[in-house]
Design a protein around this motif. Structure first.
Motif, short mmCIF file in Angstrom:
data_model
loop_
_atom_site.label_atom_id
_atom_site.label_comp_id
_atom_site.label_asym_id
_atom_site.label_seq_id
_atom_site.Cartn_x
_atom_site.Cartn_y
_atom_site.Cartn_z
N ARG A 173 0.85 -1.19 0.00
CA ARG A 173 0.00 0.00 0.00
C ARG A 173 0.88 1.24 0.00
O ARG A 173 1.77 1.38 0.83
CB ARG A 173 -0.93 -0.02 1.22
CG ARG A 173 -1.89 -1.20 1.17
CD ARG A 173 -2.71 -1.35 2.43
NE ARG A 173 -3.51 -2.57 2.37
CZ ARG A 173 -4.76 -2.62 1.90
NH1 ARG A 173 -5.35 -1.52 1.46
NH2 ARG A 173 -5.41 -3.77 1.86
N PRO A 174 0.62 2.18 -0.92
CA PRO A 174 1.48 3.37 -1.02
C PRO A 174 1.28 4.32 0.15
O PRO A 174 0.29 4.24 0.88
CB PRO A 174 1.01 4.01 -2.33
CG PRO A 174 -0.40 3.56 -2.50
CD PRO A 174 -0.45 2.17 -1.93
N ASP A 175 2.22 5.24 0.32
CA ASP A 175 2.09 6.28 1.35
C ASP A 175 0.97 7.24 1.00
O ASP A 175 0.50 7.30 -0.14
CB ASP A 175 3.41 7.05 1.48
CG ASP A 175 4.53 6.23 2.08
OD1 ASP A 175 4.22 5.25 2.79
OD2 ASP A 175 5.70 6.55 1.84
N HIS A 176 0.57 8.02 2.00
CA HIS A 176 -0.46 9.02 1.77
C HIS A 176 0.08 10.17 0.92
O HIS A 176 1.27 10.50 0.97
CB HIS A 176 -0.95 9.60 3.10
CG HIS A 176 -1.53 8.57 4.01
ND1 HIS A 176 -0.90 8.15 5.16
CD2 HIS A 176 -2.69 7.88 3.95
CE1 HIS A 176 -1.65 7.25 5.77
NE2 HIS A 176 -2.73 7.06 5.06
N LYS A 231 -8.11 16.97 3.39
CA LYS A 231 -8.97 16.23 4.31
C LYS A 231 -9.21 17.03 5.59
O LYS A 231 -10.34 17.13 6.08
CB LYS A 231 -8.31 14.89 4.64
CG LYS A 231 -9.02 14.06 5.69
CD LYS A 231 -10.29 13.45 5.17
CE LYS A 231 -10.01 12.47 4.05
NZ LYS A 231 -11.25 11.86 3.54
N LEU A 232 -8.15 17.62 6.13
CA LEU A 232 -8.30 18.39 7.36
C LEU A 232 -9.06 19.70 7.12
O LEU A 232 -9.84 20.13 7.97
CB LEU A 232 -6.92 18.69 7.96
CG LEU A 232 -6.14 17.48 8.47
CD1 LEU A 232 -4.86 17.93 9.15
CD2 LEU A 232 -6.97 16.65 9.44
N VAL A 233 -8.83 20.32 5.97
CA VAL A 233 -9.58 21.54 5.65
C VAL A 233 -11.06 21.24 5.54
O VAL A 233 -11.91 21.98 6.06
CB VAL A 233 -9.04 22.17 4.34
CG1 VAL A 233 -9.97 23.30 3.87
CG2 VAL A 233 -7.62 22.69 4.53
N ILE A 255 -3.37 12.73 12.26
CA ILE A 255 -4.83 12.85 12.25
C ILE A 255 -5.37 12.59 10.86
O ILE A 255 -6.30 11.79 10.66
CB ILE A 255 -5.26 14.24 12.77
CG1 ILE A 255 -4.88 14.37 14.25
CG2 ILE A 255 -6.76 14.45 12.58
CD1 ILE A 255 -4.97 15.79 14.78
N ALA A 256 -4.78 13.26 9.86
CA ALA A 256 -5.25 13.05 8.48
C ALA A 256 -4.98 11.63 8.02
O ALA A 256 -5.81 11.01 7.35
CB ALA A 256 -4.57 14.05 7.55
#
Length: 277
Positions: free
Chosen positions: A166-169, A177-179, A196-197
């Motif tokens: 699985r690749p990194d974010h 996502k946080l916005v 958190i994200a």
């Protein structure tokens, strides 16, 4: 290489391959990194991944998928976290821990954000010298970010042709996502925004639980816990804090076993929903 450990045909084979593979790659980096010779490293990585694929027993069913977030050093250094990933695997997990490259990409991304804001500030003040300096730094960070992301994608594209990892974010997606949710902000730099994200991304992409790994009293990870624990509790999503202070913690194994029971129950509920009953 660690991806195959929960599904290995012979117990301990994946761990041995990880140790041998690390030493081989370290030697190649020492020899070829100064001249940016990537092909010998890629060739060795291909051979290691092919060997890792041979260790996997396809008859073993999918295990609960656990994502690791938290302070970059402790979650990456096996002695600092007292071999937490191996313990999670021992009690039935498949664990994903984002690579160190994700943190490197984040630090470059953060510099870009800072200098974009600096340019906007100087533009409002019509400060020509300030705008010029900001643009010069932006050009440098943009080049760094492009090169890092290019190599990052190149590596994962090559690896995933051979072995399912699985690749990194993506850092930009994590900030969005946080916005969108308002749970935190990249304006508060450090591990908290990534954790958190990243945890939210894990929850929304089929994972069965998240573990937050950090040094005892670490402020960014304490903020992470304060936000994620009630959020995931409301959604009945398994979550565990794993603080470390260098001492042996006799209750850790009990916490892991309890967490993994919750993750297994979550996975079962998720599969029942997919099955329509």
């Amino acid at each position: 290489m660690r991806r195959g450990a929960p599904y290995e045909r012979i117990p301990g084979a994946a761990g041995e391959l990880v140790r041998r593979g690390h030493q081989r790659l370290i030697g190649l980096f020492r020899t070829h990194s100064r001249d940016l010779e990537f092909e010998p490293v890629f060739k060795a990585l291909d051979e290691i991944l092919l060997e890792a694929g041979d260790l996997v027993d396809p008859a073993i069913p999918q295990k609960p998928l656990i994502g690791i977030v938290g302070e970059i050093y402790v979650r990456s250094h096996v002695r600092s976290n007292q071999h937490l990933i191996e313990m999670l695997e021992q009690y039935g997990a498949e664990v994903v821990n984002a690579s160190l490259a994700e943190w490197v990409n984040y630090t470059t991304y953060d510099k870009l954000r800072t200098d974009r804001k600096a340019f906007s500030f100087h533009l409002r003040r019509m400060d020509v010298n300030g705008m010029r300096d900001s643009l010069k730094r932006l050009a440098g960070w943009t080049g760094d970010a492009f090169y890092q992301n290019y190599r990052h994608r190149q590596l994962y594209k090559r690896v995933r042709k051979i072995f399912d990892v699985r690749p990194d974010h993506d850092i930009g997606i994590m900030e969005k996502k946080l916005v969108d949710t308002g749970h935190f902000s990249f304006d508060i730099g450090g591990e908290a925004c990534l954790s958190i994200a990243g945890a939210m991304e894990y929850m929304e992409h089929g994972y069965d639980g998240v573990v937050n790994v950090f040094p005892f009293t670490c402020m960014p990870s304490t903020m992470t816990s304060a936000i994620l624990k009630p959020l995931f509790s409301n959604r009945r999503f398994p979550y565990m804090d794993a603080p470390y202070d260098g001492t042996f913690q006799p209750g850790r194994e009990t916490s892991v076993r309890t967490f993994m029971y919750q993750a297994q129950q979550y996975q079962a509920r998720k599969q029942r929903k997919k099955g329509g009953y």
